[in-house]
Design an enzyme around this catalytic site. Structure first.
Site, PDB file in Angstrom:
ATOM      1  N   HIS A  98       0.841  -1.206   0.000  1.00 26.80           N
ATOM      2  CA  HIS A  98       0.000   0.000   0.000  1.00 26.80           C
ATOM      3  C   HIS A  98       0.873   1.253   0.000  1.00 26.80           C
ATOM      4  O   HIS A  98       0.624   2.197  -0.761  1.00 26.80           O
ATOM      5  CB  HIS A  98      -0.895   0.050   1.245  1.00 26.80           C
ATOM      6  N   LYS A 126     -15.416  -7.481   4.877  1.00 28.47           N
ATOM      7  CA  LYS A 126     -14.276  -7.736   5.755  1.00 28.47           C
ATOM      8  C   LYS A 126     -14.582  -7.326   7.190  1.00 28.47           C
ATOM      9  O   LYS A 126     -15.233  -6.314   7.429  1.00 28.47           O
ATOM     10  CB  LYS A 126     -13.044  -6.957   5.280  1.00 28.47           C
ATOM     11  N   ARG A 158      -2.271  -6.471  -8.016  1.00 28.77           N
ATOM     12  CA  ARG A 158      -1.253  -7.477  -7.735  1.00 28.77           C
ATOM     13  C   ARG A 158      -1.285  -8.602  -8.759  1.00 28.77           C
ATOM     14  O   ARG A 158      -0.270  -9.190  -9.084  1.00 28.77           O
ATOM     15  CB  ARG A 158      -1.445  -8.065  -6.340  1.00 28.77           C
ATOM     16  N   SER A 200      -3.220  -7.386   3.299  1.00 36.88           N
ATOM     17  CA  SER A 200      -3.484  -7.230   4.733  1.00 36.88           C
ATOM     18  C   SER A 200      -3.829  -8.576   5.364  1.00 36.88           C
ATOM     19  O   SER A 200      -3.458  -8.851   6.506  1.00 36.88           O
ATOM     20  CB  SER A 200      -4.619  -6.230   4.960  1.00 36.88           C
TER      21      SER A 200
END
Length: 163
Positions: A17, A41, A90, A128
């Site tokens: 990030h 989440k 990614r 994360s």
């Protein structure tokens, strides 16, 4: 170039990030890193805490501001005068989801573009979720998150594990 928004849950902010934030800060006059609520989440840190963590690791970036929002990104961008959303990619599966979101944001706010920045190769594996998993096993976190927050992330994971 004007103002860009880099949205995400950032729970916690990772070195990947931070790399995207720094690269966006070179491209834009102002970058707003916005902690958004992701209903899919469950957070380790409260949104206010995430904002503080990001502020600490971006303190040396004069054109980076950190905020939080519980509204649609398209509305937030309009309210803040931003015309670009920055998203890090990614892998190909990231592109499919982010491309769909870019189209939805453009539909809701025709002035809003999306810029995709591909992750540097050494961050393609990093998320994360991976950070939290590594913390469960007490893997040193400084390869995953900024050193300034590594201990705090480990402590939070340990505390969550105890409850």
């Amino acid at each position: 170039m004007g103002t860009a928004i880099y949205p995400g849950s950032f729970d916690p902010v990772t070195l990947g990030h931070l790399d995207i934030i720094k690269r966006a800060a070179i491209q834009f006059e102002r970058v707003i890193v916005c902690v958004m609520v992701n209903s899919e989440k469950r957070g380790l840190f409260r949104p206010e805490e995430r904002v503080e963590l990001i502020r600490r690791v971006t303190a040396d970036l004069d054109n980076v501001e950190v905020d939080q929002a519980g509204i649609l990104l398209s509305d937030y961008a309009r309210n803040r005068g931003a015309t670009v959303v920055v998203k890090g990619l990614r892998e190909m599966s990231d592109f499919e989801k982010e491309f769909q979101m870019a189209l939805i944001n453009r539909k809701l706010n025709p002035e809003l573009d999306t810029m995709f920045l591909t992750s540097r190769q050494n961050f393609t594996y990093l998320s994360s979720s991976i950070v939290k998993e590594m913390a469960l096993y007490h893997v040193p976190l400084t390869d995953f998150v900024p050193a300034e927050i590594a201990d705090e992330v480990q402590e939070r994971v340990d505390a969550a594990r105890r409850t």
